[in-house]
Design a protein around this motif. Sequence first.
Motif, PDB file in Angstrom:
ATOM      1  N   GLY A  32      38.277   8.922  15.991  1.00  0.00           N
ATOM      2  CA  GLY A  32      39.513   8.287  16.459  1.00  0.00           C
ATOM      3  C   GLY A  32      39.622   6.858  15.944  1.00  0.00           C
ATOM      4  N   TYR A  35      41.340   6.630  12.576  1.00  0.00           N
ATOM      5  CA  TYR A  35      42.812   6.696  12.651  1.00  0.00           C
ATOM      6  C   TYR A  35      43.373   5.417  13.270  1.00  0.00           C
ATOM      7  N   ASP A 118      40.078  17.330  15.847  1.00  0.00           N
ATOM      8  CA  ASP A 118      40.054  18.491  14.940  1.00  0.00           C
ATOM      9  C   ASP A 118      38.673  18.701  14.322  1.00  0.00           C
ATOM     10  N   ARG A 167      51.047  10.700  24.168  1.00  0.00           N
ATOM     11  CA  ARG A 167      50.036  10.839  23.103  1.00  0.00           C
ATOM     12  C   ARG A 167      49.532  12.290  23.045  1.00  0.00           C
TER      13      ARG A 167
HETATM   14  O1   DC Z   1      40.114   9.502  20.183  1.00  0.00           O
HETATM   15  P1   DC Z   1      41.101   8.319  20.100  1.00  0.00           P
HETATM   16  O2   DC Z   1      41.894   8.134  21.343  1.00  0.00           O
HETATM   17  O3   DC Z   1      40.433   7.061  19.658  1.00  0.00           O
HETATM   18  O4   DC Z   1      42.126   8.728  18.929  1.00  0.00           O
HETATM   19  C1   DC Z   1      43.248   7.949  18.595  1.00  0.00           C
HETATM   20  C2   DC Z   1      44.285   8.838  17.931  1.00  0.00           C
HETATM   21  O5   DC Z   1      43.812   9.246  16.643  1.00  0.00           O
HETATM   22  C3   DC Z   1      44.621  10.115  18.671  1.00  0.00           C
HETATM   23  O6   DC Z   1      45.702   9.943  19.556  1.00  0.00           O
HETATM   24  C4   DC Z   1      44.936  11.100  17.570  1.00  0.00           C
HETATM   25  C5   DC Z   1      44.193  10.585  16.372  1.00  0.00           C
HETATM   26  N1   DC Z   1      43.006  11.380  16.029  1.00  0.00           N
HETATM   27  C6   DC Z   1      43.189  12.531  15.296  1.00  0.00           C
HETATM   28  O7   DC Z   1      44.321  12.903  15.020  1.00  0.00           O
HETATM   29  N2   DC Z   1      42.125  13.239  14.858  1.00  0.00           N
HETATM   30  C7   DC Z   1      40.878  12.879  15.169  1.00  0.00           C
HETATM   31  N3   DC Z   1      39.842  13.597  14.724  1.00  0.00           N
HETATM   32  C8   DC Z   1      40.665  11.717  15.953  1.00  0.00           C
HETATM   33  C9   DC Z   1      41.769  10.990  16.384  1.00  0.00           C
END
Ligand code: DC
Length: 207
Positions: A32, A35, A118, A167
């Motif tokens: 995460g 991203y 994913d 989200r």
């Molecule tokens: O896990 P997180 O809340 O830090 O992730 C932030 C955003 O990043 C989440 O809303 C969607 C994206 N994300 C993603 O699409 N695929 C991932 N493997 C990890 C995060």
Amino acid sequence: MIIAVDGPAASGKGTLARRLAAHFGYAYLDTGKIYRAVGYRVLEAGGDPEDPDAALAAAHALQPDDLENPELTSDRAAVAASKVAAMESVRAVLLGFQQGFAADPPDGAPGAVLDGRDIGTVVCPEAPSKLFVTADVEERAKRRHKELLDKGEPSIYSRVLQALKDRDARDSNRSAAPLVAAPDAIVIDTTAMDPDEAFASALDSIR
Ligand code: DC
């Protein structure tokens, strides 16, 4: 050994994944954060995270140092992350790094734990151990709200709840690698569990 940990925001998957990595002596990757770093780069440049050109340029420009930015934990970064993450082109740029980390974990670690949305479906579909960590959205909002208040940050529960719902919807309804449990993932619902119980349940599943 690869342990894939997926699940929605604030489900406790990060805490669990970090603890599993420490327990087994594996390397840990919070995907995460990658991203978030891309989304934050777009914001910093004054761009719109929903602009595919800006998001793709930020993904290409990403530097290891970007992942150390303390601003990445902010809700602003989370929302931007969720927007750039909906783009297939952005995901494609970031896939190789994540797969490389899993295949050849840093510092000679004998395995890796990756958490995200994913990991079990796209990044490491061959992972022998897959967990899908979830909890009711109201419980997740309560936890996030408390975390913010504990940090001394202002927080309004109803806004936290709505932001999580938004989200969840964006992460689940996108066509590129949507948030979904892999068919062979073990689901751990942490709604009524504390972190120790979630950890014990995960260890049970992995064994
Ligand atoms: O896990 P997180 O809340 O830090 O992730 C932030 C955003 O990043 C989440 O809303 C969607 C994206 N994300 C993603 O699409 N695929 C991932 N493997 C990890 C995060």
